[in-house]
Design a protein around this motif. Structure first.
Motif, PDB file in Angstrom:
ATOM      1  N   UNK A 293      -3.848  74.090  27.014  1.00 16.06           N
ATOM      2  CA  UNK A 293      -2.640  74.380  26.250  1.00 16.06           C
ATOM      3  C   UNK A 293      -2.274  73.189  25.368  1.00 16.06           C
ATOM      4  N   UNK A 294      -1.342  73.462  24.435  1.00 14.57           N
ATOM      5  CA  UNK A 294      -0.672  72.380  23.730  1.00 14.57           C
ATOM      6  C   UNK A 294       0.810  72.444  24.105  1.00 14.57           C
ATOM      7  N   UNK A 295       1.406  71.281  24.324  1.00 13.85           N
ATOM      8  CA  UNK A 295       2.834  71.191  24.604  1.00 13.85           C
ATOM      9  C   UNK A 295       3.591  70.537  23.460  1.00 13.85           C
ATOM     10  N   UNK A 296       2.852  70.160  22.426  1.00 16.98           N
ATOM     11  CA  UNK A 296       3.426  69.600  21.203  1.00 16.98           C
ATOM     12  C   UNK A 296       2.354  69.667  20.130  1.00 16.98           C
ATOM     13  N   UNK A 297       2.743  69.505  18.889  1.00 16.85           N
ATOM     14  CA  UNK A 297       1.787  69.479  17.795  1.00 16.85           C
ATOM     15  C   UNK A 297       1.200  68.080  17.647  1.00 16.85           C
ATOM     16  N   UNK A 298      -0.026  68.039  17.150  1.00 15.83           N
ATOM     17  CA  UNK A 298      -0.659  66.745  16.952  1.00 15.83           C
ATOM     18  C   UNK A 298      -2.162  66.876  16.843  1.00 15.83           C
ATOM     19  N   UNK A 299      -2.875  65.787  17.129  1.00 12.27           N
ATOM     20  CA  UNK A 299      -4.331  65.762  17.059  1.00 12.27           C
ATOM     21  C   UNK A 299      -4.972  66.377  18.287  1.00 12.27           C
ATOM     22  N   UNK A 300      -6.291  66.269  18.411  1.00 11.58           N
ATOM     23  CA  UNK A 300      -6.996  66.846  19.565  1.00 11.58           C
ATOM     24  C   UNK A 300      -6.495  66.343  20.907  1.00 11.58           C
ATOM     25  N   UNK A 301      -5.860  65.170  20.901  1.00 11.14           N
ATOM     26  CA  UNK A 301      -5.376  64.600  22.163  1.00 11.14           C
ATOM     27  C   UNK A 301      -4.253  65.413  22.797  1.00 11.14           C
ATOM     28  N   UNK A 302      -3.616  66.336  22.049  1.00 11.15           N
ATOM     29  CA  UNK A 302      -2.517  67.124  22.629  1.00 11.15           C
ATOM     30  C   UNK A 302      -3.022  68.306  23.451  1.00 11.15           C
ATOM     31  N   UNK A 303      -4.328  68.561  23.423  1.00 11.82           N
ATOM     32  CA  UNK A 303      -4.895  69.632  24.240  1.00 11.82           C
ATOM     33  C   UNK A 303      -4.921  69.187  25.704  1.00 11.82           C
ATOM     34  N   UNK A 304      -4.331  69.979  26.577  1.00 10.88           N
ATOM     35  CA  UNK A 304      -4.200  69.609  27.985  1.00 10.88           C
ATOM     36  C   UNK A 304      -4.613  70.770  28.894  1.00 10.88           C
ATOM     37  N   UNK A 305      -5.221  70.442  30.013  1.00  8.24           N
ATOM     38  CA  UNK A 305      -5.509  71.464  31.023  1.00  8.24           C
ATOM     39  C   UNK A 305      -4.220  71.826  31.750  1.00  8.24           C
TER      40      UNK A 305
ATOM     41  N   UNK B 237       6.195  76.399  23.475  1.00  8.22           N
ATOM     42  CA  UNK B 237       5.298  75.611  24.329  1.00  8.22           C
ATOM     43  C   UNK B 237       5.560  75.921  25.795  1.00  8.22           C
ATOM     44  N   UNK B 238       4.547  75.858  26.651  1.00  9.30           N
ATOM     45  CA  UNK B 238       3.150  75.565  26.321  1.00  9.30           C
ATOM     46  C   UNK B 238       2.507  76.752  25.593  1.00  9.30           C
ATOM     47  N   UNK B 239       1.566  76.430  24.702  1.00 10.18           N
ATOM     48  CA  UNK B 239       0.931  77.473  23.900  1.00 10.18           C
ATOM     49  C   UNK B 239      -0.573  77.444  24.105  1.00 10.18           C
ATOM     50  N   UNK B 240      -1.166  78.650  24.176  1.00  6.67           N
ATOM     51  CA  UNK B 240      -2.612  78.803  24.364  1.00  6.67           C
ATOM     52  C   UNK B 240      -3.233  79.218  23.035  1.00  6.67           C
ATOM     53  N   UNK B 241      -4.126  78.393  22.501  1.00  4.16           N
ATOM     54  CA  UNK B 241      -4.823  78.689  21.254  1.00  4.16           C
ATOM     55  C   UNK B 241      -5.976  79.660  21.499  1.00  4.16           C
ATOM     56  N   UNK B 242      -6.647  80.061  20.400  1.00  7.82           N
ATOM     57  CA  UNK B 242      -7.877  80.843  20.519  1.00  7.82           C
ATOM     58  C   UNK B 242      -7.750  82.276  20.056  1.00  7.82           C
ATOM     59  N   UNK B 243      -8.324  82.577  18.878  1.00  5.79           N
ATOM     60  CA  UNK B 243      -8.202  83.917  18.289  1.00  5.79           C
ATOM     61  C   UNK B 243      -9.415  84.806  18.528  1.00  5.79           C
ATOM     62  N   UNK B 244     -10.581  84.202  18.707  1.00  4.26           N
ATOM     63  CA  UNK B 244     -11.841  84.959  18.808  1.00  4.26           C
ATOM     64  C   UNK B 244     -12.287  85.044  20.258  1.00  4.26           C
ATOM     65  N   UNK B 245     -12.151  86.221  20.850  1.00  2.16           N
ATOM     66  CA  UNK B 245     -12.269  86.358  22.297  1.00  2.16           C
ATOM     67  C   UNK B 245     -13.255  87.459  22.670  1.00  2.16           C
ATOM     68  N   UNK B 246     -14.089  87.158  23.670  1.00  6.15           N
ATOM     69  CA  UNK B 246     -14.949  88.177  24.275  1.00  6.15           C
ATOM     70  C   UNK B 246     -14.875  88.015  25.790  1.00  6.15           C
ATOM     71  N   UNK B 247     -14.986  89.136  26.488  1.00 10.67           N
ATOM     72  CA  UNK B 247     -14.912  89.086  27.944  1.00 10.67           C
ATOM     73  C   UNK B 247     -15.012  90.465  28.554  1.00 10.67           C
ATOM     74  N   UNK B 248     -14.334  90.646  29.677  1.00  7.91           N
ATOM     75  CA  UNK B 248     -14.392  91.903  30.416  1.00  7.91           C
ATOM     76  C   UNK B 248     -12.978  92.429  30.658  1.00  7.91           C
TER      77      UNK B 248
ATOM     78  N   UNK C 167     -14.643  75.243  28.586  1.00  5.43           N
ATOM     79  CA  UNK C 167     -13.239  75.214  28.187  1.00  5.43           C
ATOM     80  C   UNK C 167     -12.631  73.830  28.412  1.00  5.43           C
ATOM     81  N   UNK C 168     -13.055  73.153  29.445  1.00  8.96           N
ATOM     82  CA  UNK C 168     -12.520  71.827  29.743  1.00  8.96           C
ATOM     83  C   UNK C 168     -12.823  70.811  28.650  1.00  8.96           C
ATOM     84  N   UNK C 169     -13.805  71.120  27.780  1.00 10.50           N
ATOM     85  CA  UNK C 169     -14.161  70.237  26.667  1.00 10.50           C
ATOM     86  C   UNK C 169     -13.523  70.682  25.354  1.00 10.50           C
ATOM     87  N   UNK C 170     -12.399  71.377  25.426  1.00  9.19           N
ATOM     88  CA  UNK C 170     -11.755  71.883  24.209  1.00  9.19           C
ATOM     89  C   UNK C 170     -11.431  70.752  23.230  1.00  9.19           C
ATOM     90  N   UNK C 171     -10.994  69.613  23.755  1.00  6.74           N
ATOM     91  CA  UNK C 171     -10.691  68.486  22.859  1.00  6.74           C
ATOM     92  C   UNK C 171     -11.941  68.054  22.099  1.00  6.74           C
TER      93      UNK C 171
END
Length: 342
Positions: free
Chosen positions: A5-17, A57-68, A319-323
């Motif tokens: 998620x992101x809890x604030x706007x900013x660079x890649x460092x704002x991506x948090x598990x 916030x917290x906000x979950x990014x990601x528009x292109x999704x595949x799954x079950x 997913x853990x490597x999103x940053x």
């Protein structure tokens, strides 16, 4: 559920598990077990913050999704738990005049998964049943996740807005990007002659393998001069533009008389200076294009499922490597899509 998620706007460092509550589908909705989520520049812009866009916030990014399909809020004909699917990224009300006329992206309540509502950087996501597209056998989650947003965007640009015709010349900027990769292939399916640009010899060779007839290194060559040379001084009938400020003037100058420039983005900046004498003297058309309808995505998906176009997955990361994935995308060294495996 596990999420990034992101809890604030900013660079890649704002991506948090984070651990978030599992979403529950309401009637008319479907809960998806996410298996793959592809990155788009929209993820980077939403993370950094866009003028006028308010993200809770917290906000979950990601528009292109595949799954079950994990669960149904109510029975839906043709959908069942465990079914493999990909998602249409645009959500609209489905009831207004624009939705009912097939112009979803003009809906006043139009939203995009991962931008205004939670997206696919999570183990589960819910969406309207109308957004669920079943996957045929033989299509992996990663290649499916790399398809929807960029092919929908490229389809609307070239087919709906620019009305690209068989035999026309088209200039596609940045063929290594998601939209560029899709536009090269769709233009070839439509019978156009494709001139593609990229910033390295390796990317130019990949563009040729996708079907580009001619390629130009936009870091080293005079793109306008090359276009004029390749078209016998005529110019191209259509330019597919999504780079923005850095290429806008060259796009205008590359057009033939009566040419159409169609743009869907401004990656390098929103300002584009236009000499109006070119606009009226050559009777040019400047066309804006934004996302597209579910019907347009299904038209593009028919080509995908028939293997007439394909997605290019540059890298798959957990997913853990999103940053790290965001940093890699910002470096612009990839060709095609970067996909997170969930």
């Amino acid at each position: 559920m596990k999420a990034v998620v992101i809890n604030r706007h900013g660079g890649p460092e704002v991506l948090e598990r984070a651990d978030l509550p599992d979403p529950a589908p309401t009637p008319g909705e479907v809960l998806i077990r996410v298996r793959a989520c592809a990155l788009n520049h929209l993820d980077l812009w939403t993370r950094a913050g866009l003028p006028g866009l308010k993200v809770p916030f917290p906000h979950v990014l990601g528009s292109d999704i595949a799954g079950e399909v994990a669960a149904l809020g109510s029975p839906v004909e043709g959908l069942a738990a465990g079914q493999r699917v990909m998602l249409s990224p645009g959500i609209s009300c489905g009831r207004c005049r624009m939705c009912l006329s097939g112009e979803d992206s003009f809906c006043r309540s139009y939203r995009i998964l991962g931008q205004q509502v939670h997206g696919g950087y999570a183990e589960r996501v819910r969406c309207p049943a109308a957004n669920v597209i079943p996957l045929p056998d033989g299509f992996g989650f990663e290649e499916a996740a790399a398809f929807p947003l960029v092919f929908l965007t490229a389809w609307r640009m070239l087919v709906t807005r620019a009305r690209l015709r068989h035999g026309e010349d088209v200039l596609v900027w940045a063929a290594g990007s998601g939209v560029g990769m899709a536009a090269v292939q769709l233009a070839k399916v439509l019978g156009a002659r494709v001139i593609a640009t990229a910033g390295s010899d390796a990317k130019l060779e990949q563009a040729r393998r996708l079907g580009a007839d001619e390629v130009v290194n936009h870091h080293e060559a005079d793109v306008v001069a090359e276009v004029k040379k390749l078209t016998g001084k005529k110019g191209v009938e259509v330019v597919g533009e999504h780079v923005g400020q850095a290429t806008w003037e060259r796009s205008i100058l590359s057009l033939a008389r009566g040419g159409r420039l169609v743009t869907c983005g401004a990656t390098t900046g929103p300002q584009g200076a236009t000499d109006l004498r070119h606009l009226f003297g050559k009777q040019l058309s400047l066309l804006g294009s934004y996302m597209g309808s579910k019907a347009e995505l299904l038209d593009a998906a028919a080509l995908f499922f028939a293997r007439k176009v394909r997605t290019i997955v540059h890298a798959v990361m957990p997913l853990s490597d999103a940053r790290h994935a965001h940093e890699a995308m910002e470096a612009s060294e990839h060709f095609g899509k970067i996909v997170l495996q969930v």
